[in-house]
Motif scaffolding. Structure first.
Motif, short mmCIF file in Angstrom:
data_model
loop_
_atom_site.label_atom_id
_atom_site.label_comp_id
_atom_site.label_asym_id
_atom_site.label_seq_id
_atom_site.Cartn_x
_atom_site.Cartn_y
_atom_site.Cartn_z
N ALA A 108 13.23 74.73 11.61
CA ALA A 108 11.91 75.35 11.76
C ALA A 108 11.75 76.00 13.13
CB ALA A 108 10.80 74.32 11.53
N GLY A 109 12.58 75.60 14.10
CA GLY A 109 12.56 76.25 15.41
C GLY A 109 12.93 77.72 15.34
N ALA A 110 13.56 78.14 14.23
CA ALA A 110 13.88 79.55 14.05
C ALA A 110 12.63 80.42 14.03
CB ALA A 110 14.69 79.76 12.77
N GLY A 112 15.87 81.83 9.07
CA GLY A 112 16.72 80.66 9.18
C GLY A 112 16.37 79.58 8.18
N GLU A 113 15.08 79.31 8.02
CA GLU A 113 14.64 78.29 7.06
C GLU A 113 14.93 78.72 5.63
OE1 GLU A 113 10.70 76.25 8.39
OE2 GLU A 113 10.78 78.25 9.31
N ILE A 169 18.96 77.36 20.24
CA ILE A 169 19.54 77.02 18.95
C ILE A 169 18.53 76.16 18.19
CG2 ILE A 169 21.93 77.19 19.73
CD1 ILE A 169 22.01 74.11 19.82
N ALA A 170 18.63 76.19 16.88
CA ALA A 170 17.80 75.35 16.02
C ALA A 170 18.56 75.08 14.74
CB ALA A 170 16.46 76.03 15.71
N GLY A 171 18.51 73.86 14.25
CA GLY A 171 19.20 73.51 13.02
C GLY A 171 19.01 72.06 12.68
#
Length: 218
Positions: A186-188, A116-117, A154-156
């Motif tokens: 960064a939660g990804a 994700g990052e 979710i993360a974003g």
């Protein structure tokens, strides 16, 4: 809504079918226009389902979903084209699973980075949200298959993009209170690192019909 899905595997096809049933139009993207899986899916999806290249799917979509394997996601999104992702919500469903010759599973990247990052860094004009990567695809689109409350993450970096993601998940049947916001992209890292544990649990249960459910004191 017009939605482009990058990836023709079971996850992409399942998400695409559900989105069409909800009234959206979907282009399922692959490396080339002659991809047999994408053409077969489009053939049975009806007039609102189409097959195309990664670039065609990304250009078609007002919203784009990355449903490729995490180890090839950047390559696929490069083929989709940064110009076709700019300004759009990009929901990343991928996991960077690496399967060893002995059947073991590792992650790449892991711990200090995530797919994700990496996507958000490479495509800074896209609004990347990590979601739907911690459960089986059948449950992604039909949470009522399990009884009681269970959770998605979710993360974003973009609050608006996360709100749009929660709204789309609501169309799938996910109440907003079941969705846990882990903060920035960064939660990804955390959700991607759940996957080796998830695979162990699948082996324990003998199937993939399960999900995480959290309880708090008080």
């Amino acid at each position: 809504m017009r939605i482009g899905i990058i990836g023709t595997g079971v996850v992409g096809q399942t998400l695409g079918g559900k989105l069409i049933s909800l009234g959206h139009r979907v282009t399922l993207g692959s490396r080339d226009k002659d991809n047999e899986k994408a053409l077969a899916w489009a053939g049975q999806a009806g007039p609102d389902g189409h097959a195309g290249t990664f670039a065609e799917a990304a250009a078609f979509g007002e919203l784009v979903i990355n449903a490729t394997g995490g180890t090839v996601s950047l390559e696929a999104l490069r083929a989709a084209g940064a110009e076709h992702l700019s300004g759009k919500l990009l929901i990343d469903v991928s996991n960077p699973l690496v399967f060893g010759p002995d059947g073991g599973v590792s992650l790449d990247p892991v711990n200090t980075d995530s797919v994700g990052e990496r996507i958000q860094r490479e495509f800074p004009e896209a609004r990347v949200v990590k979601a739907l990567n911690t459960l089986n695809c059948a449950l992604m689109v039909e949470p009522a298959k399990l009884t009681g409350e269970h959770n998605l993450f979710i993360a974003g970096n973009d609050a608006g993009a996360k709100a749009e993601t929660v709204a789309l998940l609501g169309e799938f049947g996910w109440p907003s209170e079941w969705i846990v916001d882990l903060g920035d992209i960064a939660g990804a890292r955390a959700t991607e690192m759940l996957m080796p544990f998830w695979l162990r649990m699948m082996g324990h249960f003998g199937d993939a019909e399960f999900n995480y459910s959290f309880r708090r004191a008080g």
